[in-house]
Design a protein around this motif. Structure first.
Motif, PDB file in Angstrom:
ATOM      1  N   PHE A  81     -10.609  -0.778  -3.665  1.00 36.41           N
ATOM      2  CA  PHE A  81      -9.603   0.190  -3.207  1.00 36.41           C
ATOM      3  C   PHE A  81     -10.184   1.591  -3.034  1.00 36.41           C
ATOM      4  O   PHE A  81     -10.544   2.242  -4.009  1.00 36.41           O
ATOM      5  N   GLN A 125       0.811  -1.214   0.000  1.00 33.87           N
ATOM      6  CA  GLN A 125       0.000   0.000   0.000  1.00 33.87           C
ATOM      7  C   GLN A 125       0.846   1.265   0.000  1.00 33.87           C
ATOM      8  O   GLN A 125       0.329   2.366  -0.154  1.00 33.87           O
ATOM      9  N   VAL A 128      -4.055   5.138  -0.771  1.00 35.34           N
ATOM     10  CA  VAL A 128      -5.035   4.212  -1.332  1.00 35.34           C
ATOM     11  C   VAL A 128      -5.130   3.064  -0.351  1.00 35.34           C
ATOM     12  O   VAL A 128      -4.114   2.603   0.174  1.00 35.34           O
ATOM     13  N   ASN A 147      -9.713   5.568  -1.505  1.00 35.07           N
ATOM     14  CA  ASN A 147      -8.590   6.500  -1.568  1.00 35.07           C
ATOM     15  C   ASN A 147      -8.960   7.826  -0.915  1.00 35.07           C
ATOM     16  O   ASN A 147     -10.131   8.095  -0.630  1.00 35.07           O
ATOM     17  N   SER A 199     -17.475   1.056  -6.543  1.00 35.14           N
ATOM     18  CA  SER A 199     -16.684  -0.145  -6.824  1.00 35.14           C
ATOM     19  C   SER A 199     -17.476  -1.051  -7.744  1.00 35.14           C
ATOM     20  O   SER A 199     -18.664  -1.276  -7.514  1.00 35.14           O
ATOM     21  N   TYR A 248      -6.191  -2.137  -8.520  1.00 38.23           N
ATOM     22  CA  TYR A 248      -7.118  -1.088  -8.089  1.00 38.23           C
ATOM     23  C   TYR A 248      -8.363  -1.160  -8.965  1.00 38.23           C
ATOM     24  O   TYR A 248      -8.252  -1.208 -10.193  1.00 38.23           O
ATOM     25  N   GLY A 250      -6.716  -0.741   0.319  1.00 36.72           N
ATOM     26  CA  GLY A 250      -7.439  -1.950  -0.075  1.00 36.72           C
ATOM     27  C   GLY A 250      -8.377  -2.339   1.041  1.00 36.72           C
ATOM     28  O   GLY A 250      -7.959  -2.555   2.166  1.00 36.72           O
ATOM     29  N   MET A 263      -7.889   2.653 -15.067  1.00 37.23           N
ATOM     30  CA  MET A 263      -8.535   1.699 -14.155  1.00 37.23           C
ATOM     31  C   MET A 263      -9.230   0.599 -14.955  1.00 37.23           C
ATOM     32  O   MET A 263      -9.799   0.905 -15.989  1.00 37.23           O
TER      33      MET A 263
END
Lengths: 299, 825
Positions: B651, B341, B468, B653, B745, B425, B470, B409
């Motif tokens: 993930f 991370q 960021v 952020n 997500s 991510y 997880g 992404m």
């Protein structure tokens, strides 16, 4: 975190309390607000065989204000004294010190005399008593004696109290006319024991110049460190530049130690900075002070 | 349709009960239970020659004293290593009670059971343990030197060693036009929940009622995992899983320390309850928590970075020395999280990270809120600032040059994450995050503010740090939703709650799914009698895993309810809808049926127990006599169970910015502003998310400016009390200004990401940056106290600490600038 066994007495009469304490000798302890004693018991750092709880003892509950000053009984909580307007008017340093004693919850329970008798070198109220040249009334089987502040605290957590004696009251004299006082400190968190603290009393003449000055430092010596700075400051104004030499002289007498919260050098540095700030504030608070003589920055 | 609850700042349903003192925490249970106390090692390292309990048996109320010699079978074996990882070269775990050797101050040596805790402590104080005292190993330097080893039979103190590399980072650093090397240091802190650990156990001996030949065990524990404790206690006590129930009462905070299981005390208390045939309870006191629970954070880091003239990082090479304490009960999740991370929102050209996890004779190190991320972010963000200073660029501009773009992404970082799955991510908009933090804190306007403050004799500085995180790892969580005949909805999930507000959030989700009033939804967590399959509460996973699971479970229930309602209403299921606690024909509210009635019909009865249930009995209406009362493939009851097992982590952020003022004379540090941009995907409850951020920031400030574990060189913890361990008060915690982003997500049905840990993560990085900016010299170790800042000033004046160059005016240098006249408060 449970205390070892002890005998518990809650007398209502002072002579009875003194008798019980005398019987216990070295193994007796007085319980008043309990803000220091109870944690020590629970952490098993102290193990007195006998506790004499004075919270029901008659005659210890008064705050008396007279021409001499303020007499505070042993059952008076910090918060009560802080809220007493007559006491605050007679001895402003009381309130200036009390608001720095821990947090309101602790002040609601802890007693001013108890704090003095506990004699923690970081505590504010022993310093207030010492700076004002007050005294402690002590009662034992032999009767009552009065111990001047300078003789009362003899070391860290050590006092002139003999086994079997109870501190029944503290006397805080009124400052001399023309005197202003202040108490400043630096603590890690709001309400923590100070890394260093400085109380000051500055007396100004009619011309606004200093005629007497004293400070008392905490957390930098085994006992509250009273330093008379009159020789350094007499005849001067309370401009911050004028105070630096006196502040340095006070800090020189400090003998701080390293601990987990601060280094000795830093504490000595704070002693100088805070003494200067306390002197400036005290001078600004002096009744005879002329406003334009004070230009020092303070927070 | 009722108002949608998802996304609304719903008041926490838990609070009225908790704030009014009506909570039931571990110590509120078992008033009649015997009390346990533990004799703990006063030495950091010693061999136990003898334990003499002769004097203890004289104490009134004593019931039993146990030592290692009393243990047998699985109980005499070391406790489990919870997360075995191939990089662990020598994984040592403790025994439930010390077997011959002790390795930290506080290690349990003997257990006393007595009528009450007073007697138990009196007896514990009288047990004489004869120790042959050894030498302590404290701190990373002592550990890595290996002059002394913590454990017998080891050549050094290395518990684990792992290298991960993407590209050839060392070559990239060597070839880069610019390079720097940084030495960084972070000290220990700890979770320090308001409520410490606690266990209460009750053994019911074999009777016909217990249904077994050997009895049943009921364990209450202040834990973050009911099912984990159940499995561990069953294994240790050699009981069938079905003989053990674990119930988690209200828990006063966990922050990671209570995911470790079983703690030595957590197996000793049930073991003693069974052995003695009496209820036994142990409630940890504060000193025990400081010395004998877990700590975190201590790491030494060396960073080598190579970068081009725009600040783009071409190679990043990081070495980490991680202090894991005396044992490795939880494995090496913390340094693994740091290693992975650390990258945050950035994409260095090549990356190499190597860690060595080291034994020391101190309390164990296990995940504490943030779990290795604060250290990783410290390394990365201190590096970003150093790169900016080296090039004379604005600090935000350098960050903007390195972030992953939204169009990249999902972004694969090429590493393996803490869940054993690839570090990919899933979503996020990092350039926008930088713009938003610049706007929120008024980054462009700060130069002018600094100048104005300077003229007033004040010293101020600003810092920024990004992360960021997880969140929401698997393997899974489950949900069970049941509609009762009263129409009330009961929801259960297996993970536990430590005050996060799961009861509110899960109720919001189910209320929306079923379109029922939220007040009709009741949630149970952490009770193995209600949900036997679960993992636990950690890694910001509650909303992601249990939130998704209860939504899926509610959807299963809906399918079933529609089938039953369609039959009862003689309508096509496709024509029906859920509305206000009913199922009705779309557009025809009069033609419908209460959900409670559907629940009645779902369970065909022979015996009525009230007026409503009569409708489900055999003579109550027209029945289809050609099929059984419970149709094939159906089960009685209006309920649904389902599980969410995420493919991998999602993930979250964010970016924090802080403005600090340092006193030129006293070196006191004051936070003037603390700004947070936060993206945890779709917000289920913004009020609860903000509460999580506030609490996290408080712990971030704590770790940066106040808390540390002051071990001396003998391994004695000098500040094992809340008087000397400086947890900040409300007066030390800044007002937190929050701006939300919501990037859903794609990995779960709700589009959510975890929010539990975020607030703490950049604390040390952002405050180091702000203090550095105020003072004009490097700050490379945290926490920092006024005394340490004073010392740094002196060392800087003596030329021993590097200056940072004057920062360029961001208003002209930053490409993220958003003009604003707003003045820092």
């Amino acid at each position: 975190m449970k205390p070892p066994p002890f005998a518990y007495h809650a007398p209502t009469d002072l002579d009875e309390a003194v008798g019980l304490l005398a019987e216990a000798g070295d193994e007796g302890k007085v319980l008043a607000g309990g803000q220091s004693l109870i944690p020590l018991l629970n952490m098993r750092l102290a193990a007195p065989r006998v506790l004499v709880d004075i919270n029901a003892v008659a005659g210890l509950e008064d705050i008396r204000v007279d021409a001499a000053g303020v007499r505070v009984g042993a059952r008076v909580r910090h918060a009560e004294l802080e809220a007493d307007t007559a006491a605050a008017e007679a001895v402003p340093l009381l309130g200036q010190g009390l608001r720095l004693v821990a947090h309101p919850v602790i002040r609601n329970r802890g007693t001013t005399v108890g704090s003095i008798a506990h004699a923690d070198p970081s505590a504010e109220m022993p310093a207030v008593l010492a700076l004002l040249e007050g005294a402690v009334e002590v009662r034992g089987r032999a009767g009552t004696r009065t111990v001047p502040a300078a003789e009362f605290v003899t070391g860290p957590m050590e006092t002139a109290l003999a086994p079997g004696e109870i501190a029944v009251a503290a006397r805080f004299p009124r400052p001399r006319p023309g005197t202003g006082t202040a108490f400043v400190e630096t603590a890690r968190r709001n309400g923590d024991y100070a890394l260093c603290g400085a109380a000051a009393a500055v007396t100004l003449g009619a011309d606004g110049r200093i005629t007497a000055a004293r400070c008392c430092l905490i957390s930098v010596a085994p006992v509250p460190l009273v330093v008379d700075l009159t020789d350094h400051l007499a005849g001067r104004t309370a401009r911050l530049g004028d105070l630096d030499g006196a502040a340095a002289a006070a800090a020189e007498q400090a003998d701080p130690e390293d601990d987990i919260h601060a280094g000795a050098d830093y504490r000595r540095h704070l002693a100088r900075v805070l003494t200067a700030r306390a002197l400036a504030r005290a001078a600004a608070a002096a009744p005879a002070a002329v406003a334009d003589t004070y230009t020092g920055a303070s927070r | 349709m009722s108002t949608r609850m998802f996304g609304a700042p719903v008041q926490r349903s838990e609070d009225a009960r908790l704030v009014a003192g009506r909570g039931a925490f571990l110590d509120d249970l078992g008033a009649g239970a015997c009390a346990a106390a533990f004799v703990r090692s006063p030495h950091a390292r010693a061999r136990i020659r003898d334990i003499d309990a002769t004097d203890a048996v004289d104490v009134a109320g004593i019931i039993a004293v146990f030592t290692y010699e009393d243990l047998s079978g699985a109980m005499a074996e070391p406790l489990p290593l919870l997360i075995p990882h191939p990089c662990i070269v020598d994984g040592r775990t403790p025994y439930a009670l010390a077997r011959e050797h002790v390795h930290y101050v506080g290690e349990p040596v003997a257990m006393v059971v007595a009528a009450d805790r007073y007697a138990a402590e009196d007896a514990a104080a009288r047990i004489r343990v004869d120790y042959e005292v050894g030498e302590a190993v404290v701190g990373v330097d002592a550990a890595v030197s290996a002059e002394r080893t913590v454990h017998a039979g080891m050549a050094d103190n290395v518990a684990a060693h792992l290298v991960q590399e993407v590209g050839d980072a060392r070559a990239a650093v060597a070839a880069a036009p610019n390079s720097l090397e940084l030495e960084l240091d972070i000290e220990r802190s700890a979770a320090t929940p308001l409520e410490g650990r606690g266990v209460y156990a009750r053994w019911e001996p074999a009777t016909s009622a217990t249904g077994t030949d050997d009895g049943r065990l009921r364990v209450y524990s202040s834990t973050q995992t009911a099912t984990g404790v159940r499995a561990a206690v069953a294994a240790k006590l050699e009981l069938a899983l079905g003989q053990v129930d674990v119930v988690v009462p209200d828990v006063g905070g966990g922050f990671g320390v209570k995911i470790v299981h079983p703690w030595p005390e957590e197996v000793m208390v049930p073991w003693a309850a069974r052995r003695l045939g009496r209820e036994v309870k142990w409630v940890e006191d504060r000193r025990e928590h400081f010395v004998a629970a877990a700590h975190e954070r201590a790491q030494r880091q060396r960073v080598r970075v190579g970068f081009d003239d725009s600040g783009r990082i071409l190679g990043l090479d990081v070495d980490i020395l991680h202090d894991n304490g005396a044992y490795l009960p939880y494995g090496v999740i913390v340094p693994i999280v740091t290693s992975t991370q650390l990258l945050g929102p950035y994409k260095p050209g090549a990356y190499r990270v190597e860690f060595r996890s080291l034994y020391t004779t101190t309390a164990v190190v296990t995940p504490y809120r943030g779990a290795g991320r604060p250290q990783g972010v410290f390394a990365m963000e201190r590096t970003m600032d150093a790169v900016a200073d080296h090039l004379g660029l604005d600090r935000l501009q350098v960050r903007a040059a390195n972030v992953i773009r939204p169009e990249e992404m999902p972004y694969d970082q090429g590493l393996m994450f803490q869940d054993g799955r690839p570090l990919i991510y899933d979503s996020g908009d990092y350039p926008r995050m930088l713009e938003m933090i610049a706007e929120l804190v008024d980054w462009p306007g700060f130069a002018e503010y600094r100048e104005r403050a300077r003229r007033e004799g004040r010293r101020v500085g600003i810092g920024v740090a990004c992360y960021v995180e997880g969140t929401g790892p698997g393997p899974y969580e489950g949900g069970h939703v049941q509609v009762e005949t009263s129409g009330k909805v009961r929801v259960a999930t297996g993970l536990t709650s430590q005050g996060q507000g799961h009861g509110t959030v899960l109720a919001q989700i189910v209320a929306d799914e079923l379109d029922v009033p939220i007040a009709d939804v009741e949630v149970t967590t952490g009770d193995t009698r209600r949900m036997a399959y679960s993992v636990g509460t950690f890694a910001s996973r509650g909303a992601v895993t249990s939130g998704s699971a209860v939504a899926l479970a509610a959807r299963r229930l809906k399918e079933k309810a529609l089938r039953i309602a369609a039959e009862a209403l003689e309508a096509d299921a496709g024509d029906l809808e859920f509305a206000d606690g009913r199922i009705q024909v779309k557009g025809s509210p009069a033609h419908g049926i209460e959900l409670g009635t559907v629940a009645v019909l779902s369970n065909p009865l022979r015996y009525a127990f009230d007026a409503a249930s009569a409708a489900a009995t055999q003579f109550s209406g027209a029945a289809d006599h050609e099929s059984p009362p419970v149709a094939e493939g159906e089960a009685p009851g209006l309920e649904g169970t389902d599980y969410h097992s995420p493919l991998r982590c999602t993930f979250a952020n964010g970016a924090h910015a802080a403005v600090v003022e340092t006193d030129p004379d006293t070196a006191e540090i004051r936070i003037l502003r603390y700004c947070v941009v936060h993206d945890c995907g779709n917000l289920i409850n913004p009020r609860i998310v903000e509460g999580q951020v506030h609490g996290g920031v408080a712990q971030g400030v704590a770790g940066a400016l106040y808390e540390r574990m002051a071990y001396d060189s003998d391994g004695q913890l000098l500040n094992a009390s809340l008087m000397d361990f400086l947890m900040p008060y409300a007066s030390e915690v800044p007002t937190v200004e929050i701006a939300h982003m919501q990037t859903p997500s794609p990995l779960n049905p709700l589009g959510v990401k975890g929010a539990g840990e975020a607030g703490v993560i950049p604390g040390s990085a952002v405050l180091a940056a702000a203090v550095e900016d105020a003072e004009g010299f490097r700050v490379d170790r945290m926490p920092i106290s006024p005394s340490e800042l004073f010392e740094l000033r002196n060392r800087h004046a003596a030329g021993e600490v590097a200056s940072v160059p004057p920062r360029p005016s961001p208003a002209t240098a930053s490409d993220t600038s958003v003009p604003s006249a707003r003045e820092p408060r």
